[in-house]
Design a protein around this motif. Structure first.
Motif, PDB file in Angstrom:
ATOM      1  N   ASP A   1       0.818  -1.331   0.098  1.00  0.00           N
ATOM      2  CA  ASP A   1       0.100   0.041   0.052  1.00  0.00           C
ATOM      3  C   ASP A   1       0.789   1.362  -0.125  1.00  0.00           C
ATOM      4  O   ASP A   1       0.583   2.482  -0.882  1.00  0.00           O
ATOM      5  CB  ASP A   1      -0.866   0.001   1.104  1.00  0.00           C
ATOM      6  CG  ASP A   1      -1.935  -1.070   1.026  1.00  0.00           C
ATOM      7  OD1 ASP A   1      -2.309  -1.314  -0.079  1.00  0.00           O
ATOM      8  OD2 ASP A   1      -2.375  -1.510   2.007  1.00  0.00           O
ATOM      9  N   ASN A   2       1.965   1.284   0.608  1.00  0.00           N
ATOM     10  CA  ASN A   2       2.917   2.264   0.563  1.00  0.00           C
ATOM     11  C   ASN A   2       3.390   2.485  -0.698  1.00  0.00           C
ATOM     12  O   ASN A   2       3.605   3.678  -1.419  1.00  0.00           O
ATOM     13  CB  ASN A   2       4.257   2.243   1.520  1.00  0.00           C
ATOM     14  CG  ASN A   2       3.884   2.716   2.943  1.00  0.00           C
ATOM     15  OD1 ASN A   2       3.842   3.874   3.109  1.00  0.00           O
ATOM     16  ND2 ASN A   2       3.300   1.847   3.845  1.00  0.00           N
ATOM     17  N   LEU A   3       3.967   1.424  -1.467  1.00  0.00           N
ATOM     18  CA  LEU A   3       4.275   1.658  -2.890  1.00  0.00           C
ATOM     19  C   LEU A   3       3.328   2.160  -4.000  1.00  0.00           C
ATOM     20  O   LEU A   3       3.438   2.855  -4.747  1.00  0.00           O
ATOM     21  CB  LEU A   3       4.833   0.212  -3.224  1.00  0.00           C
ATOM     22  CG  LEU A   3       6.173  -0.246  -2.625  1.00  0.00           C
ATOM     23  CD1 LEU A   3       6.116  -2.009  -3.006  1.00  0.00           C
ATOM     24  CD2 LEU A   3       7.231   0.474  -2.978  1.00  0.00           C
ATOM     25  N   LEU A   4       2.057   1.733  -3.665  1.00  0.00           N
ATOM     26  CA  LEU A   4       0.837   2.212  -4.444  1.00  0.00           C
ATOM     27  C   LEU A   4       0.875   3.819  -4.619  1.00  0.00           C
ATOM     28  O   LEU A   4       0.003   4.264  -5.180  1.00  0.00           O
ATOM     29  CB  LEU A   4      -0.473   1.624  -4.111  1.00  0.00           C
ATOM     30  CG  LEU A   4      -0.729   0.061  -4.587  1.00  0.00           C
ATOM     31  CD1 LEU A   4      -1.918  -0.288  -3.958  1.00  0.00           C
ATOM     32  CD2 LEU A   4      -0.441  -0.035  -6.251  1.00  0.00           C
ATOM     33  N   LEU A   5       1.337   4.444  -3.445  1.00  0.00           N
ATOM     34  CA  LEU A   5       1.345   5.865  -3.167  1.00  0.00           C
ATOM     35  C   LEU A   5       2.173   6.440  -4.212  1.00  0.00           C
ATOM     36  O   LEU A   5       2.141   7.604  -4.545  1.00  0.00           O
ATOM     37  CB  LEU A   5       1.673   6.252  -1.792  1.00  0.00           C
ATOM     38  CG  LEU A   5       0.587   6.011  -0.774  1.00  0.00           C
ATOM     39  CD1 LEU A   5       1.298   6.202   0.670  1.00  0.00           C
ATOM     40  CD2 LEU A   5      -0.868   6.565  -0.932  1.00  0.00           C
ATOM     41  N   TRP A   6       3.102   5.746  -4.957  1.00  0.00           N
ATOM     42  CA  TRP A   6       4.397   6.098  -5.699  1.00  0.00           C
ATOM     43  C   TRP A   6       4.097   5.675  -7.015  1.00  0.00           C
ATOM     44  O   TRP A   6       4.569   6.079  -8.107  1.00  0.00           O
ATOM     45  CB  TRP A   6       5.545   5.888  -5.048  1.00  0.00           C
ATOM     46  CG  TRP A   6       5.812   6.699  -3.593  1.00  0.00           C
ATOM     47  CD1 TRP A   6       5.563   6.168  -2.462  1.00  0.00           C
ATOM     48  CD2 TRP A   6       6.014   7.875  -3.635  1.00  0.00           C
ATOM     49  NE1 TRP A   6       5.640   6.951  -1.457  1.00  0.00           N
ATOM     50  CE2 TRP A   6       6.133   7.982  -2.092  1.00  0.00           C
ATOM     51  CE3 TRP A   6       6.584   8.857  -4.393  1.00  0.00           C
ATOM     52  CZ2 TRP A   6       6.492   9.444  -1.638  1.00  0.00           C
ATOM     53  CZ3 TRP A   6       6.810  10.072  -3.853  1.00  0.00           C
ATOM     54  CH2 TRP A   6       6.725  10.416  -2.353  1.00  0.00           C
TER      55      TRP A   6
END
Length: 222
Positions: free
Chosen positions: A94-99
């Motif tokens: 989910d953190n990666l999906l912010l980028w």
């Protein structure tokens, strides 16, 4: 492509941490920023990353001051601080999906830098449950999502194992070979060897240092 750091000042209370920092870096170069604890290394990188403002000065990218025209900042500048710029309650994925968009993320996890960092092994893990080294790997993965031309790395290999350090080293080499620029705040021997030039921050000023592998000489200069 080049960058120019011009006359950057930063004052905390009555003390100048940065008192006129100047530096020009050409494409394809990695610059080592050295200094004792509290010398201003992290402050300088955070200012260049747009995290905090300078009291004065400019940061030129191909002649354009990024402090004034910052719309494309994330596409031009990637930043990995000492701390963890992650959302603790979210998983790695989910953190990666912010980028990343989902298509690019899938590709990077299968064969890109995210794969080499081993991030595919802890995608479902919540950040709050990760070790410091795993958080660092994820932070680096997020920072390079836009494939920025300039990387600002604050001791990026701290808490990483030997394999991950080697992976980051290879990425920095590839970034340089593609014409990218790296500013690297470090004391790590492996990181020092990646640099083309070395500078020491001391008493608010940035001074060129000729590093030849002599650690004792370096320590005396800090």
């Amino acid at each position: 492509m080049d960058i120019e750091i011009k006359d950057i000042h930063k004052k905390y209370g009555s003390k100048y941490v940065l008192n006129g920092i100047n530096l020009v870096v050409d494409a394809g170069k990695c610059i080592g920023i050295l200094g004792s604890n509290g010398s201003g290394k992290s402050t300088l990188l955070s200012i260049l990353a747009g995290v905090q403002p300078a009291d004065d000065g400019s940061f030129l990218f191909d002649g354009n001051d990024l402090f004034k025209y910052s719309a494309d900042y994330s596409c031009l500048v990637g930043y990995v601080p000492q701390g963890t710029p992650l959302i603790e309650e979210l998983t790695a994925y989910d953190n990666l999906l912010l980028w990343y968009d989902k298509k690019t993320l899938k590709k990077e996890l299968a064969e890109g830098l995210l794969k080499s960092l081993g991030i595919d092994e802890f995608l479902k893990t919540t950040v709050s449950k990760m070790s410091g080294g795993v958080k660092k790997r994820l932070s680096i993965g997020c920072a390079v999502a836009e494939k920025p031309s300039v990387l600002l790395l604050d001791e990026p290999m701290a808490a990483l194992d030997i394999v991950c350090k080697q992976n980051i080293s290879e990425y920095i080499k590839m970034h340089k070979a593609a014409g990218g620029i790296v500013l690297l705040a470090t004391h790590d021997l492996l990181e020092l060897e990646l640099c083309d030039e070395w500078y020491i921050i001391k008493d608010g000023l940035l001074t060129r240092f000729e590093y030849n592998g002599n650690i004792e000489e370096l320590v005396k200069s800090l």
